[in-house]
Design a protein around this motif. Structure first.
Motif, PDB file in Angstrom:
ATOM      1  N   UNK A 132      -1.018  11.246  -2.115  1.00 49.07           N
ATOM      2  CA  UNK A 132      -1.052  10.362  -0.947  1.00 49.07           C
ATOM      3  C   UNK A 132      -1.727  11.087   0.209  1.00 49.07           C
ATOM      4  N   UNK A 133      -2.271  10.308   1.108  1.00 47.08           N
ATOM      5  CA  UNK A 133      -2.801  10.827   2.370  1.00 47.08           C
ATOM      6  C   UNK A 133      -2.135  10.044   3.491  1.00 47.08           C
ATOM      7  N   UNK A 134      -1.697  10.732   4.506  1.00 49.32           N
ATOM      8  CA  UNK A 134      -0.920  10.109   5.580  1.00 49.32           C
ATOM      9  C   UNK A 134      -1.556  10.434   6.921  1.00 49.32           C
ATOM     10  N   UNK A 135      -1.697   9.407   7.742  1.00 50.59           N
ATOM     11  CA  UNK A 135      -2.087   9.581   9.134  1.00 50.59           C
ATOM     12  C   UNK A 135      -0.932   9.084   9.993  1.00 50.59           C
ATOM     13  N   UNK A 136      -0.599   9.824  11.020  1.00 51.73           N
ATOM     14  CA  UNK A 136       0.522   9.405  11.866  1.00 51.73           C
ATOM     15  C   UNK A 136       0.729  10.330  13.042  1.00 51.73           C
ATOM     16  N   UNK A 137       1.953  10.318  13.560  1.00 46.66           N
ATOM     17  CA  UNK A 137       2.284  11.102  14.747  1.00 46.66           C
ATOM     18  C   UNK A 137       3.306  12.172  14.394  1.00 46.66           C
ATOM     19  N   UNK A 178       9.005  20.046  11.469  1.00 48.81           N
ATOM     20  CA  UNK A 178       8.739  18.756  12.092  1.00 48.81           C
ATOM     21  C   UNK A 178       8.612  17.711  10.996  1.00 48.81           C
ATOM     22  N   UNK A 179       8.536  16.448  11.382  1.00 48.46           N
ATOM     23  CA  UNK A 179       8.195  15.408  10.416  1.00 48.46           C
ATOM     24  C   UNK A 179       7.069  14.565  10.986  1.00 48.46           C
ATOM     25  N   UNK A 180       6.533  13.681  10.175  1.00 49.79           N
ATOM     26  CA  UNK A 180       5.401  12.850  10.590  1.00 49.79           C
ATOM     27  C   UNK A 180       5.785  11.384  10.453  1.00 49.79           C
ATOM     28  N   UNK A 181       5.617  10.628  11.531  1.00 49.49           N
ATOM     29  CA  UNK A 181       5.782   9.177  11.489  1.00 49.49           C
ATOM     30  C   UNK A 181       4.475   8.559  11.001  1.00 49.49           C
ATOM     31  N   UNK A 182       4.491   7.934   9.842  1.00 50.23           N
ATOM     32  CA  UNK A 182       3.275   7.319   9.302  1.00 50.23           C
ATOM     33  C   UNK A 182       2.825   6.151  10.176  1.00 50.23           C
ATOM     34  N   UNK A 183       1.516   5.928  10.192  1.00 43.46           N
ATOM     35  CA  UNK A 183       0.980   4.822  10.985  1.00 43.46           C
ATOM     36  C   UNK A 183       1.168   3.496  10.256  1.00 43.46           C
ATOM     37  N   UNK A 184       0.544   2.443  10.766  1.00 46.97           N
ATOM     38  CA  UNK A 184       0.784   1.087  10.253  1.00 46.97           C
ATOM     39  C   UNK A 184      -0.059   0.737   9.033  1.00 46.97           C
ATOM     40  N   UNK A 185      -0.690   1.704   8.413  1.00 47.57           N
ATOM     41  CA  UNK A 185      -1.443   1.420   7.185  1.00 47.57           C
ATOM     42  C   UNK A 185      -0.517   0.759   6.163  1.00 47.57           C
ATOM     43  N   UNK A 186      -0.874  -0.424   5.640  1.00 48.15           N
ATOM     44  CA  UNK A 186       0.046  -1.131   4.735  1.00 48.15           C
ATOM     45  C   UNK A 186       0.336  -0.349   3.460  1.00 48.15           C
ATOM     46  N   UNK A 187       1.577  -0.423   3.033  1.00 46.15           N
ATOM     47  CA  UNK A 187       1.984   0.166   1.756  1.00 46.15           C
ATOM     48  C   UNK A 187       2.016  -0.922   0.674  1.00 46.15           C
TER      49      UNK A 187
END
Length: 249
Positions: A132-137, A178-187
């Motif tokens: 998986x690839x994740x973009x987020x905050x 830390x953790x990462x909040x994933x963006x709104x990319x649909x799953x």
């Protein structure tokens, strides 16, 4: 003499109140400047192009002030078998955050908040790790869970996204702090729903400052009122009550 002493004590107390209220107002203006700077810095982070998250050699320097809400992108392998559901209330209602470990090719692991699900049945349940690839905050760990709702790892009840506690409960090694909040990319299947991070800061400091300065002004007016009244009486026209009615002016 006693009346003059009481007046002096009252004026001294008024001076102390005036100084205190003024200092509190000035402090709130300083807080206002700090909050506006924080809002500007966070906005710059969230709107920047995504970059790799902090690597292990820099983890000791990760802080909320410097790193939280950084826009990041990371790739690796999700392991749904070790995910953790953390109770949440969002704009979509009550449910859970899906916290899934993502193992990177560099040998460390990051917890990813893949988003919100209304119930455990909507959580991903792959039997095998998958890329998986994740973009987020980037978000800072949320320890403890609160006074009334402490995390209970043994019972599988989680109320906060406590990275260290989740990592220990799931046997995760080399876990980022830390953790990462994933963006709104649909799953696939529509769940989990990402992009629900709330980036909002209360900023009541200007209102607080005006309140303290208003109180200081009221105290100053109270202290100056006798002098104002005396000046008004001196300026008022005098009437000679001893003169005959026809000659009074």
């Amino acid at each position: 003499m006693a009346g003059r002493a009481r007046r002096g004590v009252a004026l001294a107390m008024g001076a102390l109140l005036f100084a205190g209220f003024t200092a509190l107002g000035a402090w709130q203006l300083q807080r206002l400047a700090w909050k506006l700077d924080l809002i500007a810095r966070v906005a710059a982070r969230t709107e920047a192009a995504p970059a790799p998250p902090p690597s292990p050699e820099t983890w000791s320097g990760v802080t909320a002030k410097r790193d939280e809400y950084r826009h990041v992108r990371i790739a690796g392998t999700f392991d749904d078998r070790r995910q953790t559901l953390v109770q949440a209330v969002t704009a979509l209602g009550p449910g859970y955050w899906v916290m899934t470990p993502l193992a990177t090719a560099d040998g460390y692991t990051v917890l990813v908040n893949r988003g919100f699900v209304p119930g455990p049945e909507q959580a991903p349940a792959s039997a095998q790790p998958h890329p998986a690839a994740v973009t987020g905050l980037l978000r800072i760990s949320e320890p403890h869970g609160g006074f009334l709702r402490a995390n209970a790892p043994a019972a599988g009840r989680w109320y906060s996204r406590d990275v260290a506690a989740i990592g220990q409960a799931r046997g995760l090694r080399g876990l980022a702090p830390y953790f990462i909040d994933a963006d709104a990319t649909p799953n696939p299947g529509g769940w989990p729903r990402g992009g629900l991070t709330v980036v909002r800061f209360r900023n009541p400091h200007l209102a607080y400052a005006m309140t303290w300065f208003s109180l200081a002004a009221m105290v100053a007016l109270w202290g100056a009122w006798p002098a104002i009244e005396a000046a008004r009486r001196r300026r008022a026209p005098r009437t000679d009550l001893s003169a005959p009615d026809g000659l009074r002016t």
